[in-house]
Write an enzyme that holds these catalytic residues in place. Structure first.
Site, mmCIF file in Angstrom:
data_model
loop_
_atom_site.group_PDB
_atom_site.id
_atom_site.type_symbol
_atom_site.label_atom_id
_atom_site.label_comp_id
_atom_site.label_asym_id
_atom_site.label_seq_id
_atom_site.Cartn_x
_atom_site.Cartn_y
_atom_site.Cartn_z
ATOM 1 N N CYS A 1 0.833 -1.209 0.000
ATOM 2 C CA CYS A 1 0.000 0.000 0.000
ATOM 3 C C CYS A 1 0.868 1.259 0.000
ATOM 4 O O CYS A 1 1.598 1.517 0.963
ATOM 5 C CB CYS A 1 -0.912 -0.044 1.228
ATOM 6 S SG CYS A 1 -1.725 1.495 1.650
ATOM 7 N N CYS B 1 0.146 3.759 2.808
ATOM 8 C CA CYS B 1 0.609 3.165 4.076
ATOM 9 C C CYS B 1 2.102 3.419 4.257
ATOM 10 O O CYS B 1 2.557 3.734 5.361
ATOM 11 C CB CYS B 1 0.338 1.665 4.109
ATOM 12 S SG CYS B 1 -1.402 1.227 3.963
#
Length: 105
Positions: free
Chosen positions: A30, A33
């Site tokens: 991600c 993230c």
């Protein structure tokens, strides 16, 4: 340093914690993230001893992710006394997270 939360330690480390907890639901693949990871580490260092800060990999802990209905990552849950008291979804500025932490400390 941020804690690593897992299926095995979530109950004890998060739900039974004596201090408020910030849980960062993330995945290695991600992009947002990865952008949040240094922010999470900074917050973990700044609030060490007063707030427990850690990450939970959604790919490694799908049961917890589904229990808390995590549909998008990063999702950050603020947990106090075993209950979710606030949620942030997506990459956000550090100040937004620290404001929420100050309210639950």
């Amino acid at each position: 340093m941020a804690h690593k939360f897992t299926d095995d330690n979530f109950e004890q480390e998060v739900l039974q914690s004596q201090v408020p907890v910030l849980v960062d639901f993330y995945a290695d693949w991600c992009g947002p993230c990865k952008m949040m990871a240094p922010v999470i580490e900074e917050i973990a260092a700044e609030y060490e001893g007063t707030v427990k800060v850690g990450q939970l990999n959604v790919d490694e802990a799908p049961n917890i992710s589904s229990k808390y209905r995590v549909m998008s990552i990063p999702t950050l849950l603020f947990i106090k006394d075993g209950q979710v008291v606030d949620t942030v979804i997506g990459a956000v500025p550090k100040a937004q997270l620290t404001d929420k932490i100050e309210k639950i400390k």
